[in-house]
Design a protein around this motif. Structure first.
Motif, short mmCIF file in Angstrom:
data_model
loop_
_atom_site.label_atom_id
_atom_site.label_comp_id
_atom_site.label_asym_id
_atom_site.label_seq_id
_atom_site.Cartn_x
_atom_site.Cartn_y
_atom_site.Cartn_z
N VAL A 14 0.78 -1.19 0.22
CA VAL A 14 -0.14 0.39 0.26
C VAL A 14 0.78 1.87 -0.40
CG1 VAL A 14 -2.09 1.37 1.19
CG2 VAL A 14 -2.29 -1.69 1.40
N ALA A 16 -0.71 4.44 -0.41
CA ALA A 16 -1.67 5.14 0.00
C ALA A 16 -2.53 4.95 1.08
CB ALA A 16 -1.97 6.77 -1.34
N GLY A 17 -2.88 6.41 2.04
CA GLY A 17 -3.60 6.19 2.50
C GLY A 17 -3.77 5.07 4.17
N LYS A 20 -0.90 3.08 4.96
CA LYS A 20 0.57 2.59 3.69
C LYS A 20 1.44 1.73 4.15
CE LYS A 20 3.16 6.88 2.38
NZ LYS A 20 2.82 8.04 2.03
N ASP A 65 -8.32 1.28 -3.69
CA ASP A 65 -8.11 1.96 -5.12
C ASP A 65 -7.27 1.45 -5.60
OD1 ASP A 65 -7.48 3.57 -7.78
OD2 ASP A 65 -9.45 3.80 -7.28
N SER A 67 -5.27 2.51 -7.62
CA SER A 67 -3.65 3.00 -7.93
C SER A 67 -3.54 3.03 -6.78
CB SER A 67 -4.16 4.33 -8.37
OG SER A 67 -5.58 5.55 -7.06
N ASN A 68 -3.49 3.31 -5.99
CA ASN A 68 -2.39 3.07 -4.04
C ASN A 68 -1.98 1.94 -3.58
OD1 ASN A 68 -4.08 5.58 -3.20
ND2 ASN A 68 -5.67 5.22 -2.32
#
Length: 106
Positions: A14, A16-17, A20, A65, A67-68
């Protein structure tokens, strides 16, 4: 049918978020979202049913998502590209390639 960069069973990190930096195995991929084992866990209040007679609070993974997350190849996150490979029986075949090393993933 277009090929997806992240598939079920891939190990991802991961990027992002709230989770992470964590890594996990992809459980499901649908419409640009992925469900990763042990990542983005949510608390769900369930009603009693035959499958779960008591009901109560259940912790489960929610989709994030695509993209993350980044594919992990040989312990390091890498981007994924596509290339064609000659196959004697089937002709040309489109395969995923790790951008960092140039190696074929599948």
């Amino acid at each position: 049918m277009s090929m997806q960069k992240i598939k079920k069973g891939d190990t991802v990190k991961v990027i992002a978020g709230k989770d992470k930096g964590k890594e996990g195995k992809v459980i499901a991929v649908t419409d640009g979202r992925v469900v990763v084992e042990g990542i983005n866990t949510v608390t769900k209040h369930t009603k009693a049913s035959q499958a779960n007679p008591k009901g109560g609070i259940v912790h489960q993974e929610a989709a994030i998502d695509v993209s993350n997350v980044m594919y992990v190849h040989k312990g390091k996150p890498t981007r994924i590209g596509f290339t064609t490979v000659e196959d004697k029986k089937k002709g040309t075949k489109k395969v995923r390639v790790a951008k960092s090393t140039g190696e074929v993933i599948d």
